[in-house]
Scaffold this active site. Structure first.
Site, PDB file in Angstrom:
ATOM      1  N   LYS A  34       0.814  -1.223   0.000  1.00 11.38           N
ATOM      2  CA  LYS A  34       0.000   0.000   0.000  1.00 11.38           C
ATOM      3  C   LYS A  34       0.842   1.266   0.000  1.00 11.38           C
ATOM      4  O   LYS A  34       0.490   2.246  -0.635  1.00 11.38           O
ATOM      5  CB  LYS A  34      -0.984   0.006   1.168  1.00 11.38           C
ATOM      6  CG  LYS A  34      -0.348   0.156   2.531  1.00 11.38           C
ATOM      7  CD  LYS A  34      -1.387  -0.031   3.609  1.00 11.38           C
ATOM      8  CE  LYS A  34      -0.761  -0.296   4.941  1.00 11.38           C
ATOM      9  NZ  LYS A  34      -0.141   0.884   5.569  1.00 11.38           N
ATOM     10  N   THR A  35       1.987   1.226   0.676  1.00 10.73           N
ATOM     11  CA  THR A  35       2.841   2.414   0.666  1.00 10.73           C
ATOM     12  C   THR A  35       3.360   2.669  -0.742  1.00 10.73           C
ATOM     13  O   THR A  35       3.439   3.812  -1.191  1.00 10.73           O
ATOM     14  CB  THR A  35       4.022   2.240   1.641  1.00 10.73           C
ATOM     15  OG1 THR A  35       3.509   1.770   2.884  1.00 10.73           O
ATOM     16  CG2 THR A  35       4.717   3.563   1.881  1.00 10.73           C
ATOM     17  N   ASP A 220      -3.613   7.208   5.148  1.00 12.89           N
ATOM     18  CA  ASP A 220      -3.078   5.857   5.352  1.00 12.89           C
ATOM     19  C   ASP A 220      -3.711   5.255   6.610  1.00 12.89           C
ATOM     20  O   ASP A 220      -4.170   5.984   7.477  1.00 12.89           O
ATOM     21  CB  ASP A 220      -1.557   5.979   5.538  1.00 12.89           C
ATOM     22  CG  ASP A 220      -0.873   4.630   5.406  1.00 12.89           C
ATOM     23  OD1 ASP A 220      -1.513   3.673   4.945  1.00 12.89           O
ATOM     24  OD2 ASP A 220       0.314   4.544   5.769  1.00 12.89           O
ATOM     25  N   GLU A 221      -3.722   3.944   6.718  1.00 13.38           N
ATOM     26  CA  GLU A 221      -4.272   3.264   7.909  1.00 13.38           C
ATOM     27  C   GLU A 221      -5.664   3.793   8.261  1.00 13.38           C
ATOM     28  O   GLU A 221      -5.981   4.057   9.416  1.00 13.38           O
ATOM     29  CB  GLU A 221      -3.345   3.445   9.133  1.00 13.38           C
ATOM     30  CG  GLU A 221      -1.911   3.035   8.908  1.00 13.38           C
ATOM     31  CD  GLU A 221      -1.691   1.537   9.037  1.00 13.38           C
ATOM     32  OE1 GLU A 221      -2.686   0.763   9.072  1.00 13.38           O
ATOM     33  OE2 GLU A 221      -0.512   1.124   9.080  1.00 13.38           O
ATOM     34  N   GLN A 251      -7.077  -5.083  10.010  1.00 13.69           N
ATOM     35  CA  GLN A 251      -5.965  -4.624  10.846  1.00 13.69           C
ATOM     36  C   GLN A 251      -6.354  -3.471  11.760  1.00 13.69           C
ATOM     37  O   GLN A 251      -5.505  -2.742  12.251  1.00 13.69           O
ATOM     38  CB  GLN A 251      -4.791  -4.199   9.967  1.00 13.69           C
ATOM     39  CG  GLN A 251      -4.133  -5.385   9.275  1.00 13.69           C
ATOM     40  CD  GLN A 251      -2.862  -4.980   8.576  1.00 13.69           C
ATOM     41  OE1 GLN A 251      -1.863  -4.673   9.200  1.00 13.69           O
ATOM     42  NE2 GLN A 251      -2.898  -4.962   7.256  1.00 13.69           N
ATOM     43  N   ARG A 607       3.115 -10.095  10.142  1.00 11.99           N
ATOM     44  CA  ARG A 607       4.408  -9.414  10.204  1.00 11.99           C
ATOM     45  C   ARG A 607       5.521 -10.306   9.684  1.00 11.99           C
ATOM     46  O   ARG A 607       6.604  -9.850   9.339  1.00 11.99           O
ATOM     47  CB  ARG A 607       4.788  -9.002  11.635  1.00 11.99           C
ATOM     48  CG  ARG A 607       3.899  -7.998  12.348  1.00 11.99           C
ATOM     49  CD  ARG A 607       3.601  -6.806  11.543  1.00 11.99           C
ATOM     50  NE  ARG A 607       2.340  -7.000  10.821  1.00 11.99           N
ATOM     51  CZ  ARG A 607       1.964  -6.281   9.780  1.00 11.99           C
ATOM     52  NH1 ARG A 607       2.729  -5.340   9.323  1.00 11.99           N
ATOM     53  NH2 ARG A 607       0.809  -6.514   9.177  1.00 11.99           N
TER      54      ARG A 607
END
Length: 752
Positions: A34-35, A220-221, A251, A607
DNA sequence: GGTTGGAAACTTTTT
DNA sequence: GTTTCCAACC
């Protein structure tokens, strides 16, 4: 598109990058890049569409994420530094520093953290003459925070309370808390957002200035946004509607902080005509790890259906181990890291231990020290929240503004100068009566009734602050901090503590001095920075932010801190009912609480890039006493296929039977209970692999020669069925994997 | 009035 | 294990 940098994107990613006009929701699974999408989108806007960089705003939650995005954008496009990339909080501070006078605050407002907030609640309770035992500081703070997140004013809280005595008092505490903050010219974390929204609603010209300034907004997020944050984004975006949010409902792990998962689930309703792009290809993890993640998160109800997949290959199987005690768990995990680094030359930073509560960190820390493993503890007590750092910063705050009563109270008797609570109370009272600040009251201590013995001490203190203020005008910050330490004799208080702790604290102060210098050296504005700038920077940093990539140390952190990070090898520790999921979420009775814990588990699993080790302990010391926990429900939710590597190993398999009776399993997988089973033998070797409830079927619904399907191995033909004491052992010839021996209760074979 | 040491009570997660 | 509270001391 001619530009080569866009060729590296997959179809979905490219779709998200090219969709620049109108509302867009990018549902990006963990590790789906996504980044990369966000940075490429920014580059596309600038390079291909000719959008001026300063018209683009990208909002993140952590400084670390902001820093990463900044540096990526800078390396991709010219004038990348003109793009507004910042966290919610620092964006708001920037805006408020310019316009907060319109809300009746001074522009050099200070930012209060939870410690300061507690002190304010204490004062509010005193002002209202309420019993601090009845209204706990912490509880009050989170209540106030919840109100602010929901944009409920003290007046509204009061009218909502009706005739409920307690609610009425709580609302009055809130009102008093607000008055005190305003009097101190201070804002708490939530205020930063709330006041910005207030500003936008009240001052139309300010709002339209920023609406025109930020023609393209990215968040973001997004799953972690709360109501104020939504409102802020909504206000900014509603004029041009070029709003792109990226998030993953799976998340969302900050519900306790007011994050509202509905912001992402209902994005399409809030922004009609929104386009939705799902990114489901994962570039981080192996299929084994993703299988585990998918299997666990599938148990949640309120979510957008997604299925992560990757082309990274199956990889090593996910392993679960149950240890006798928390100590043993830590010991074995750190030993494993020691082995891998020593024997296979891997670097320490490839390994991370993730746990639910900060309290668990100590065990791992101790093992790391004992075995000489370099480690870095992330989180826990934030550097800037340590007592000695806060003391020093309180001095700086006092020097900087003089209106900050909370800071003055903190340091007036640190180090001890013989000014006690009674004196401070008298001064505070006098200050309140005359509408002046505490520091001003100290200056006029001679006029304050009842202050006699302490008067000379107060004069010394006032003189000290005056002197420091003079010096602050010319000295750089690091020098000023040194001067404060020197003039106050701060180290003198430290030597009284045990040696080790005093050394620690001195080191921390040295680090603060270094950070202050750093700050001045890296300052980019042509205007020199003032003390307020430094204090602001310091108020808004989290611990993860300062995590540097270059030093080679293994990482210890909570699952919450791990979000957004990735590691080749992850140890997920303490998978026990009552610990993870926490007893709070079990006891609340709200299934949403358990779902949040499950999302946290999902975050932890995802992760991992290559290897994932999950573990639990049968006993552990929790706040002083020994408790016995059952294995977490999340372990049971992991897929069978994940454990198949173990099944192929007969040795591990027989071990499992030898050391665990079936009664044990039913106990373990029962709901969390307070009943204490027999104590674990301390040095018992842990059994490998996952122990499912072994229940021999009365009969199998397939026979020799039947074709069956297995979750991982696919289709095959049953060759043989051996009747064992505890289970049937089935021999299958799989089309793709050849002959395998499997146990019926594990394999979940389905006849075709 | 202030300091100090020991007992008691509380710890989910944090921008 | 760690922070807060209280009572005996200075």
């Amino acid at each position: 598109m001619e530009n080569a940098i866009f060729d590296t994107l997959n179809d979905r990613q490219r779709e998200a990058v090219l969709c620049t006009e109108g509302p867009l929701l990018i549902l990006a699974g963990a590790g789906a890049g996504k980044t990369r999408v966000l940075t490429h989108r920014i580059a596309y806007l600038i390079d291909e569409l000719g959008v001026p960089p300063y018209e683009i705003m990208a909002i993140t939650f952590t400084n670390k994420a902001a820093e990463e995005m900044k540096s990526r954008v800078r390396s991709m496009v010219d004038f990348g530094e003109s793009v507004w990339v910042a966290t919610f909080h620092s964006s708001c501070v920037k805006i408020l520093r310019r316009y907060i006078d319109r809300l009746g605050y001074d522009q050099d407002f200070v930012i209060y953290d939870t410690d300061d907030g507690k002190a304010v609640v204490r004062q509010a309770l005193k002002a209202l003459d309420l019993d601090p035992k009845m209204f706990k500081e912490r509880a009050m703070l989170s209540l106030i925070s919840a109100w602010k997140n929901e944009m409920i004013s003290p007046e509204e809280a009061l009218s909502d309370a009706g005739f409920d005595y307690r609610k009425e008092k709580e609302a009055r505490i809130y009102a008093s808390y607000e008055r005190l903050l305003r009097k101190n010219n201070a804002l708490d974390f939530d205020d930063l957002l709330l006041k910005t929204v207030e500003l936008f609603r009240k001052e139309k010209d300010v709002l339209s200035y920023y609406q025109n300034r930020f023609r393209y907004i990215m968040v973001d997020e997004y799953q972690d946004t709360n109501t104020v944050q939504f409102e802020l984004v909504y206000l900014l975006a509603k004029a041009h509607r070029n709003i792109c949010v990226v998030g993953d409902d799976d998340q969302s792990i900050y519900r306790f902080r007011g994050a509202d998962i509905r912001n992402i689930l209902e994005f399409e309703e809030k922004f009609p005509g929104a386009k939705v792009v799902k990114l489901e290809q994962n570039y981080r993890s192996t299929t084994s790890i993703l299988d585990a993640a998918n299997a666990v998160i599938r148990h949640n109800r309120g979510r957008k259906e997604k299925h992560l997949w990757s082309e990274n290959g199956t990889g090593a199987a996910v392993e679960f181990r149950e240890y006798g005690s928390g100590n043993e768990e830590a010991e074995e995990i750190i030993r494993k890291v020691a082995r891998e680094t020593k024997l296979r030359g891997r670097s320490f930073k490839e390994f991370a231990v993730l746990y639910r509560t900060n309290a668990q960190s100590r065990l791992f820390e101790e093992r790391c020290i004992a075995m000489n493993i370099p480690y870095r503890l992330v989180g826990g007590v934030n550097f800037y929240q340590r007592a000695e750092i806060k003391d020093l910063l309180a001095y700086l705050r006092t020097v900087a503004t003089g209106r900050d009563d909370v800071a003055v109270r903190r340091i007036i008797n640190v180090p001890k100068r013989g000014i006690g609570d009674t004196t401070v109370e008298k001064l505070q009272l006098y200050a309140a009566e005359h509408g002046i600040s505490l520091m001003d009251a100290i200056g006029k201590a001679g006029e304050v009734p009842g202050v006699s013995r302490a008067l000379p001490k107060l004069q010394v203190f006032a003189h000290l602050i005056g002197e420091l203020r003079e010096e602050a005008k010319t000295r750089p910050f690091d020098d000023l901090i040194r001067l404060v330490i020197e003039k106050t004799g701060y180290y003198g208080t430290l030597t009284e503590l045990e040696k080790e702790k005093a050394e620690d604290k001195k080191e921390n102060l040295q680090e603060l001095i270094a950070k202050a210098k750093d700050f001045e050296v890296n300052w980019e504005d042509p205007e020199p920075p003032c003390l307020t700038d430094f204090l602001e920077e310091v108020a808004l940093v989290a611990d993860v932010d300062s995590m540097s990539e270059d030093d080679d140390r293994m990482l210890l952190m909570t699952l919450h801190s791990s979000k957004g990070l990735e590691f080749p090898t992850v140890f997920l520790a303490g998978l026990e009912e009552g610990l993870f999921p926490s007893y709070m979420s079990i006891d609340s009775g709200d299934p949403m609480d358990i779902e949040e814990e499950r999302r946290l588990c999902y975050v932890g699993i995802t992760r991992a890039m290559k290897e994932l080790y999950i573990s639990s302990a049968r006993s552990r010391v929790l706040r002083g006493d020994l408790v016995y926990n059952n294995v977490s429900r999340f372990v049971r939710e992991l897929p069978d296929s994940v454990w198949s590597e173990e099944i192929k190993e007969p040795r591990g398999f027989s071990n499992r039977f030898a050391s665990r009776g079936s009664d044990d399993f039913s106990r373990k997988f029962n709901k969390f209970s307070v009943e204490k089973p027999e104590p674990a033998k301390p040095r018992e070797k842990p059994a490998f692999g996952l122990s499912f409830e072994i229940k021999k079927a009365d009969a199998l619904d397939y026979g020799i020669g039947d074709r069956v399907n297995h979750q991982r191995f696919g289709e095959g033909v049953v060759k043989e069925i051996l009747d064992g004491a505890k289970d049937y052992e089935v021999v299958i010839d799989f089309d793709d994997y050849g002959e395998k021996h499997l146990f019926a209760s594990f394999a979940k074979l389905v006849k075709i």
